[in-house]
Design an enzyme around this catalytic site. Structure first.
Site, PDB file in Angstrom:
ATOM      1  N   HIS A 215       0.824  -1.217   0.000  1.00  0.00           N
ATOM      2  CA  HIS A 215       0.000   0.000   0.000  1.00  0.00           C
ATOM      3  C   HIS A 215       0.855   1.263   0.000  1.00  0.00           C
ATOM      4  O   HIS A 215       0.356   2.342  -0.319  1.00  0.00           O
ATOM      5  CB  HIS A 215      -0.921   0.001   1.226  1.00  0.00           C
ATOM      6  CG  HIS A 215      -2.023  -1.012   1.126  1.00  0.00           C
ATOM      7  ND1 HIS A 215      -3.325  -0.671   0.846  1.00  0.00           N
ATOM      8  CD2 HIS A 215      -2.015  -2.358   1.232  1.00  0.00           C
ATOM      9  CE1 HIS A 215      -4.076  -1.767   0.800  1.00  0.00           C
ATOM     10  NE2 HIS A 215      -3.297  -2.803   1.041  1.00  0.00           N
TER      11      HIS A 215
ATOM     12  N   ASP B  22       3.567   9.491  -0.947  1.00  0.00           N
ATOM     13  CA  ASP B  22       2.396   8.745  -0.483  1.00  0.00           C
ATOM     14  C   ASP B  22       2.152   7.601  -1.451  1.00  0.00           C
ATOM     15  O   ASP B  22       2.289   7.790  -2.664  1.00  0.00           O
ATOM     16  CB  ASP B  22       1.168   9.678  -0.496  1.00  0.00           C
ATOM     17  CG  ASP B  22       0.247   9.449   0.684  1.00  0.00           C
ATOM     18  OD1 ASP B  22       0.214   8.320   1.193  1.00  0.00           O
ATOM     19  OD2 ASP B  22      -0.438  10.407   1.096  1.00  0.00           O
TER      20      ASP B  22
HETATM   21  P1  ADQ Z   1      -2.723   6.299   4.999  1.00  0.00           P
HETATM   22  O1  ADQ Z   1      -1.322   6.726   5.146  1.00  0.00           O
HETATM   23  O2  ADQ Z   1      -3.469   6.114   6.259  1.00  0.00           O
HETATM   24  O3  ADQ Z   1      -2.844   4.942   4.135  1.00  0.00           O
HETATM   25  P2  ADQ Z   1      -4.661   7.765   3.197  1.00  0.00           P
HETATM   26  O4  ADQ Z   1      -4.667   6.990   1.936  1.00  0.00           O
HETATM   27  O5  ADQ Z   1      -4.742   9.221   2.955  1.00  0.00           O
HETATM   28  O6  ADQ Z   1      -3.387   7.506   4.097  1.00  0.00           O
HETATM   29  O7  ADQ Z   1      -5.907   7.333   4.065  1.00  0.00           O
HETATM   30  C1  ADQ Z   1      -6.250   7.996   5.269  1.00  0.00           C
HETATM   31  C2  ADQ Z   1      -7.638   7.541   5.698  1.00  0.00           C
HETATM   32  O8  ADQ Z   1      -7.907   8.055   7.002  1.00  0.00           O
HETATM   33  C3  ADQ Z   1      -8.735   8.046   4.774  1.00  0.00           C
HETATM   34  O9  ADQ Z   1      -9.557   6.978   4.382  1.00  0.00           O
HETATM   35  C4  ADQ Z   1      -9.500   9.061   5.612  1.00  0.00           C
HETATM   36  O10 ADQ Z   1     -10.890   9.056   5.401  1.00  0.00           O
HETATM   37  C5  ADQ Z   1      -9.215   8.635   7.033  1.00  0.00           C
HETATM   38  N1  ADQ Z   1      -9.230   9.842   7.886  1.00  0.00           N
HETATM   39  C6  ADQ Z   1      -8.603  10.981   7.611  1.00  0.00           C
HETATM   40  N2  ADQ Z   1      -8.851  11.902   8.573  1.00  0.00           N
HETATM   41  C7  ADQ Z   1      -9.644  11.319   9.473  1.00  0.00           C
HETATM   42  C8  ADQ Z   1     -10.219  11.751  10.698  1.00  0.00           C
HETATM   43  N3  ADQ Z   1     -10.005  12.971  11.198  1.00  0.00           N
HETATM   44  N4  ADQ Z   1     -10.966  10.875  11.351  1.00  0.00           N
HETATM   45  C9  ADQ Z   1     -11.179   9.641  10.866  1.00  0.00           C
HETATM   46  N5  ADQ Z   1     -10.659   9.191   9.722  1.00  0.00           N
HETATM   47  C10 ADQ Z   1      -9.887  10.004   9.030  1.00  0.00           C
HETATM   48  C11 ADQ Z   1      -1.932   4.005   3.483  1.00  0.00           C
HETATM   49  C12 ADQ Z   1      -0.917   4.616   2.535  1.00  0.00           C
HETATM   50  C13 ADQ Z   1      -1.636   5.465   1.498  1.00  0.00           C
HETATM   51  C14 ADQ Z   1      -2.664   4.616   0.761  1.00  0.00           C
HETATM   52  C15 ADQ Z   1      -3.545   3.849   1.723  1.00  0.00           C
HETATM   53  C16 ADQ Z   1      -4.441   2.850   1.008  1.00  0.00           C
HETATM   54  O11 ADQ Z   1       0.011   5.419   3.261  1.00  0.00           O
HETATM   55  O12 ADQ Z   1      -0.720   6.025   0.579  1.00  0.00           O
HETATM   56  O13 ADQ Z   1      -3.481   5.472  -0.025  1.00  0.00           O
HETATM   57  O14 ADQ Z   1      -2.766   3.145   2.675  1.00  0.00           O
HETATM   58  O15 ADQ Z   1      -3.707   1.965   0.212  1.00  0.00           O
END
Ligand code: ADQ
Length: 505
Positions: free
Chosen positions: A179, A391
């Site tokens: 991921h 990312d």
């Molecule tokens: P993450 O590094 O966690 O994931 P991201 O893909 O942006 O990063 O996902 C974050 C998730 O957290 C989103 O689904 C969002 O809705 C949720 N979120 C954000 N703010 C929030 C809040 N205040 N309260 C609750 N939930 C919140 C890792 C990798 C990424 C990749 C994903 C999926 O680092 O690059 O996109 O896996 O493969």
């Protein structure tokens, strides 16, 4: 196009066993010491549910506690009955959590794979613990697998599981999806266990990355460290290694687009978004949403916002930056320090520009949000400022677009996020290290005419809708089992340049 349920039918005679660091359940400790469980949310669970449900699939992962859980079997038995697939919990000791999870996974692989090698703590005891814990996962998976099954392992915590499964003599096809990004060769070479880890990865039969950039980096490492070149030209290429064929592909993960649209359009979210707008009237809202993580580039973003306020004074009182940060990994010192840096910067910038009794340029939120509140922020904001230093994908960008129902919104997006490859035709791409460049993009977004905003946002939403989380799971699983790889061409707009990721000017 096949849907998840069709892939499920294709796999009918063979089980799918999924393994990830955590089970898709959240356990909560009650005051009397017992635990309750509830189903986890999130894209991965949603996408795999139709494939696993009711056909004897299983999910293996850590249950999330380091102490014994008295009612674990009963709780997971009930949860599995509700979910429609088996659950096999892994128990981790406090020492394993420290060395395997916080140590190897999050103090070595996480920074290294995000190109931040100077933040790595290459403690040899972390590697030993990583190998042991991966062995533990493999032993648990082996309990669930029968000949001919497909095992799908997720993410950087479990890169050696495929090798451990082979050691156990398992006769199942094994697939892995990363991921997070895979780093370029010269950065990967810093890893003291670079040969062992690469060879462990090469024990999987199928290896999936988010983007062509990550796949290219991996293939370069394989060529340099194992002397093997890939063959094929499509979305999935082949490696011939130790008399086995390994498939390597890029599969950009998506979101459950329709679910986000539906929820964003609900009366509850609409009311919350309206209230937010009423509280911050006569201005454009700029939104940043991130887990607390140094890869997300939050301090750089705050500096860029400050720069925009200095160089474009017309923005004063006309914009507010809402920066939401979700607490994460605060036990690791760098995360704790990052929090202090962000809070200092927010304080400084607000101190510099706030109009007493009136405009406050940055609203800072440090806590997890309920889904409805997060979606209200997505729906209310005119501009999303998504500037990670690197990312794997970045799902926030996709969720924001899905929730921008009125479509008069702009996404400013780091070219180093995996999502940039898919979203480059609608987003304003920026180099997150270029403070003035990001500030200029804020100014450009602020002044962008409604017509251009709509045209860009429609393009973004079409892509995110078509390439959603079900499309992702389908294409990965089809790629893992298909006989003919020519059915997986590169995207139509592919150019050799896409391998490197889009570059802004
Ligand atoms: P993450 O590094 O966690 O994931 P991201 O893909 O942006 O990063 O996902 C974050 C998730 O957290 C989103 O689904 C969002 O809705 C949720 N979120 C954000 N703010 C929030 C809040 N205040 N309260 C609750 N939930 C919140 C890792 C990798 C990424 C990749 C994903 C999926 O680092 O690059 O996109 O896996 O493969």
């Amino acid at each position: 196009m096949l849907l998840a349920r069709d892939v499920a039918a294709n796999l009918r005679r063979n089980n799918l066993v999924v393994a990830s660091n955590r089970l898709p359940f959240v356990l909560t400790r009650l005051e009397d010491g017992s635990y309750t469980s509830r189903a986890g949310s999130g894209g991965l669970v949603t996408a795999l549910l139709p494939v696993l449900r009711g056909r004897g699939g299983a999910w293996v992962g850590w249950h999330g506690a380091t102490e014994p859980i008295p009612n674990l079997d009963a709780m997971l038995g009930q949860a599995a009955a509700d979910a429609g697939y088996r659950l096999r919990p892994i128990a981790l000791t406090a020492d394993e959590q420290k060395k395997f999870y916080y140590g190897f996974a999050n103090e070595i692989i996480w920074p290294l794979f995000h190109d931040l090698q100077s933040l790595c703590n290459f403690d040899p005891s972390y590697w030993r613990s990583y190998c042991e814990v991966n062995r533990k996962y493999a032993a648990a998976i082996a309990q669930e697998v029968q000949d001919g099954d497909l095992v799908w392992v997720h993410d950087y915590q479990l890169m050696s599981v495929g090798m451990e499964l082979k050691r156990l003599g398992l006769n199942a096809r094994t697939a892995f999806f990363l991921h997070i990004p895979f780093p370029p060769l010269d950065i990967y070479l810093k890893l003291p266990w670079r040969f062992a880890l690469l060879h462990a990865l090469l024990e999987y039969d199928v290896i999936g990355f988010q983007t062509l950039r990550d796949r290219r980096n991996f293939l370069q490492c394989v060529r340099a460290l194992a002397g093997v070149r890939s063959t094929g030209k499509g979305q999935i290429v082949s490696l011939r290694y130790q008399e086995r064929d390994i498939r390597v592909g890029s599969f950009p993960i998506g979101i459950d687009y329709n679910d986000f649209v539906r929820h964003a359009a609900s009366a509850e979210v609409a009311a919350k978004a309206t209230q937010l707008r009423a509280q911050l009237p006569n201005r454009q809202l700029i939104l940043g949403v991130d887990r607390l993580d140094y890869t997300k580039g939050i301090p750089h973003r705050l500096e860029a916002f400050r720069n925009a306020l200095v160089r474009y004074p017309e923005l004063h009182e006309r914009v507010t930056l809402i920066q939401v940060v979700v607490p994460s990994r605060e036990d690791i010192p760098q995360y704790f320090e990052l929090k202090a840096t962000i809070e200092k910067l927010v304080g400084e910038i607000n101190g510099q520009f706030t109009r007493p009794g009136g405009w406050v340029p940055i609203h800072y939120v440090f806590r997890p949000l309920q889904a409805a509140d997060l979606l209200a922020y997505y729906r209310a904001a005119e501009i999303a400022l998504i500037t990670p230093l690197k990312d794997g994908m970045n799902l926030v960008a996709k969720e924001y677009c899905a929730c921008s129902i009125e479509e008069e919104c702009v996404v400013i997006m780091s070219e180093f996020a995996g999502a940039a490859a898919q979203l480059q035709r609608g987003a304003l791409l920026v180099n997150p290290y270029d403070i003035e460049g990001v500030a200029d993009a804020v100014w450009q977004a602020y002044r962008m005419a409604p017509r251009e905003r709509r045209a860009r946002m429609r393009r973004l939403r079409r892509t995110i809708c078509e390439q959603d989380i079900f499309w992702w799971a389908d294409s990965f699983l089809r790629g893992a089992i298909a006989k003919d790889l020519s059915a997986f061409p590169l995207p139509e707009d592919y150019s050799p340049q896409s391998d490197l990721g889009p570059v802004s000017h």
